[in-house]
Design a protein around this motif. Structure first.
Motif, PDB file in Angstrom:
ATOM      1  N   GLY A 284       0.798  -1.215   0.000  1.00 50.65           N
ATOM      2  CA  GLY A 284       0.000   0.000   0.000  1.00 50.65           C
ATOM      3  C   GLY A 284       0.834   1.270   0.000  1.00 50.65           C
ATOM      4  N   GLY A 285       2.115   1.119   0.243  1.00 54.13           N
ATOM      5  CA  GLY A 285       3.009   2.259   0.293  1.00 54.13           C
ATOM      6  C   GLY A 285       3.446   2.727  -1.090  1.00 54.13           C
ATOM      7  N   SER A 286       4.314   3.741  -1.083  1.00 51.05           N
ATOM      8  CA  SER A 286       4.779   4.345  -2.340  1.00 51.05           C
ATOM      9  C   SER A 286       6.298   4.493  -2.330  1.00 51.05           C
ATOM     10  N   LEU A 287       6.843   4.476  -3.523  1.00 57.26           N
ATOM     11  CA  LEU A 287       8.257   4.771  -3.740  1.00 57.26           C
ATOM     12  C   LEU A 287       8.391   5.516  -5.059  1.00 57.26           C
ATOM     13  N   ARG A 288       9.428   6.314  -5.171  1.00 57.89           N
ATOM     14  CA  ARG A 288       9.728   7.000  -6.419  1.00 57.89           C
ATOM     15  C   ARG A 288      11.153   6.659  -6.832  1.00 57.89           C
ATOM     16  N   LEU A 289      11.270   6.002  -7.954  1.00 56.06           N
ATOM     17  CA  LEU A 289      12.573   5.667  -8.491  1.00 56.06           C
ATOM     18  C   LEU A 289      13.048   6.764  -9.442  1.00 56.06           C
ATOM     19  N   SER A 290      14.357   6.990  -9.443  1.00 57.40           N
ATOM     20  CA  SER A 290      14.960   7.947 -10.361  1.00 57.40           C
ATOM     21  C   SER A 290      16.077   7.266 -11.131  1.00 57.40           C
ATOM     22  N   CYS A 291      16.312   7.753 -12.329  1.00 51.88           N
ATOM     23  CA  CYS A 291      17.394   7.234 -13.162  1.00 51.88           C
ATOM     24  C   CYS A 291      18.018   8.425 -13.868  1.00 51.88           C
ATOM     25  N   VAL A 292      19.241   8.742 -13.468  1.00 49.36           N
ATOM     26  CA  VAL A 292      19.946   9.874 -14.066  1.00 49.36           C
ATOM     27  C   VAL A 292      20.874   9.362 -15.161  1.00 49.36           C
ATOM     28  N   ALA A 293      20.731   9.946 -16.343  1.00 49.04           N
ATOM     29  CA  ALA A 293      21.534   9.529 -17.492  1.00 49.04           C
ATOM     30  C   ALA A 293      22.607  10.562 -17.789  1.00 49.04           C
ATOM     31  N   SER A 294      23.773  10.100 -18.149  1.00 45.45           N
ATOM     32  CA  SER A 294      24.852  10.998 -18.563  1.00 45.45           C
ATOM     33  C   SER A 294      25.558  10.405 -19.782  1.00 45.45           C
ATOM     34  N   GLY A 295      26.130  11.295 -20.597  1.00 42.68           N
ATOM     35  CA  GLY A 295      26.868  10.844 -21.764  1.00 42.68           C
ATOM     36  C   GLY A 295      25.997  10.350 -22.894  1.00 42.68           C
TER      37      GLY A 295
ATOM     38  N   TYR B 264      11.856   8.964 -14.229  1.00 40.55           N
ATOM     39  CA  TYR B 264      11.243   8.653 -12.941  1.00 40.55           C
ATOM     40  C   TYR B 264      10.236   7.504 -13.084  1.00 40.55           C
ATOM     41  N   LEU B 265      10.008   6.840 -11.953  1.00 39.75           N
ATOM     42  CA  LEU B 265       8.913   5.886 -11.851  1.00 39.75           C
ATOM     43  C   LEU B 265       8.269   6.086 -10.489  1.00 39.75           C
ATOM     44  N   GLN B 266       7.091   6.675 -10.488  1.00 42.41           N
ATOM     45  CA  GLN B 266       6.324   6.825  -9.257  1.00 42.41           C
ATOM     46  C   GLN B 266       5.492   5.571  -9.066  1.00 42.41           C
ATOM     47  N   MET B 267       5.687   4.917  -7.942  1.00 42.50           N
ATOM     48  CA  MET B 267       5.004   3.651  -7.669  1.00 42.50           C
ATOM     49  C   MET B 267       4.121   3.820  -6.445  1.00 42.50           C
ATOM     50  N   ASN B 268       2.826   3.707  -6.657  1.00 39.28           N
ATOM     51  CA  ASN B 268       1.848   3.821  -5.578  1.00 39.28           C
ATOM     52  C   ASN B 268       1.127   2.501  -5.385  1.00 39.28           C
ATOM     53  N   SER B 269       0.453   2.380  -4.254  1.00 32.88           N
ATOM     54  CA  SER B 269      -0.318   1.164  -3.941  1.00 32.88           C
ATOM     55  C   SER B 269       0.514  -0.094  -4.201  1.00 32.88           C
ATOM     56  N   LEU B 270       1.710  -0.085  -3.693  1.00 32.62           N
ATOM     57  CA  LEU B 270       2.626  -1.196  -3.944  1.00 32.62           C
ATOM     58  C   LEU B 270       2.101  -2.492  -3.346  1.00 32.62           C
ATOM     59  N   LYS B 271       2.407  -3.570  -4.057  1.00 35.06           N
ATOM     60  CA  LYS B 271       1.993  -4.910  -3.652  1.00 35.06           C
ATOM     61  C   LYS B 271       3.237  -5.786  -3.457  1.00 35.06           C
ATOM     62  N   PRO B 272       3.126  -6.840  -2.657  1.00 42.32           N
ATOM     63  CA  PRO B 272       4.281  -7.741  -2.491  1.00 42.32           C
ATOM     64  C   PRO B 272       4.812  -8.276  -3.813  1.00 42.32           C
ATOM     65  N   GLU B 273       3.942  -8.470  -4.785  1.00 41.90           N
ATOM     66  CA  GLU B 273       4.386  -8.985  -6.080  1.00 41.90           C
ATOM     67  C   GLU B 273       5.162  -7.960  -6.898  1.00 41.90           C
ATOM     68  N   ASP B 274       5.238  -6.728  -6.419  1.00 39.01           N
ATOM     69  CA  ASP B 274       6.080  -5.728  -7.071  1.00 39.01           C
ATOM     70  C   ASP B 274       7.537  -5.839  -6.621  1.00 39.01           C
ATOM     71  N   THR B 275       7.798  -6.675  -5.647  1.00 38.12           N
ATOM     72  CA  THR B 275       9.158  -6.867  -5.157  1.00 38.12           C
ATOM     73  C   THR B 275      10.056  -7.389  -6.280  1.00 38.12           C
ATOM     74  N   ALA B 276      11.149  -6.668  -6.546  1.00 48.91           N
ATOM     75  CA  ALA B 276      12.059  -7.026  -7.636  1.00 48.91           C
ATOM     76  C   ALA B 276      13.224  -6.052  -7.662  1.00 48.91           C
ATOM     77  N   MET B 277      14.198  -6.359  -8.490  1.00 47.82           N
ATOM     78  CA  MET B 277      15.241  -5.400  -8.828  1.00 47.82           C
ATOM     79  C   MET B 277      14.721  -4.619 -10.025  1.00 47.82           C
ATOM     80  N   TYR B 278      14.750  -3.300  -9.920  1.00 50.65           N
ATOM     81  CA  TYR B 278      14.255  -2.448 -10.980  1.00 50.65           C
ATOM     82  C   TYR B 278      15.418  -1.816 -11.738  1.00 50.65           C
ATOM     83  N   TYR B 279      15.317  -1.867 -13.068  1.00 52.15           N
ATOM     84  CA  TYR B 279      16.364  -1.342 -13.932  1.00 52.15           C
ATOM     85  C   TYR B 279      15.789  -0.306 -14.893  1.00 52.15           C
TER      86      TYR B 279
END
Length: 125
Positions: A15-26, A79-94
């Motif tokens: 039910g929680g939220s996270l925001r992933l960021s990915c900064v690109a260079s070059g 960015y990836l804003q992730m809301n209403s997170l579920k246990p099945e969202d558990t993973a390494m995100y790339y």
């Protein structure tokens, strides 16, 4: 030298939220298409959300309505804003990036030339 650096992963309760960021260079960020993918050990990496150089987006059915992909060309950041997170969202995100001069999204991970190192997301029930 192209570099993608993800951040923002962590552990949250369902039910929680996270925001992933990915900064690109070059890389020519403005003319790139990008995507977020995730992988669980022992399973194939899967697409989560993609965005083209014009800002058009698409989502996997499992995250539609809960996740939002966006980009800030001025900051070379995805960015990836992730809301209403579920246990099945558990993973390494790339995050991944490739040159896409036209307005189209890419879902095929094998078409992406550059990848970040990944950030772990863990959702507990």
């Amino acid at each position: 030298q192209v570099q993608l650096v993800e951040s923002g992963g962590g552990s949250v309760q369902a039910g929680g939220s996270l925001r992933l960021s990915c900064v690109a260079s070059g890389y020519a960020f403005r003319t790139s298409c990008m995507g977020w993918f995730r992988q669980v050990p022992g399973k194939e990496r899967e697409g989560v959300a993609v965005i083209d150089s014009s800002g058009n987006t698409d989502y996997a059915a499992s995250v539609k309505g809960r996740f939002t992909i966006s980009r800030d060309n001025g900051k070379n950041t995805l960015y990836l804003q992730m809301n209403s997170l579920k246990p099945e969202d558990t993973a390494m995100y790339y995050c991944a990036i490739d040159y896409c001069p036209g307005a189209y999204v890419k879902w095929d991970q094998y078409e992406y030339k550059y990848w970040g190192q990944g950030t772990q997301v863990t959702v507990s029930s």
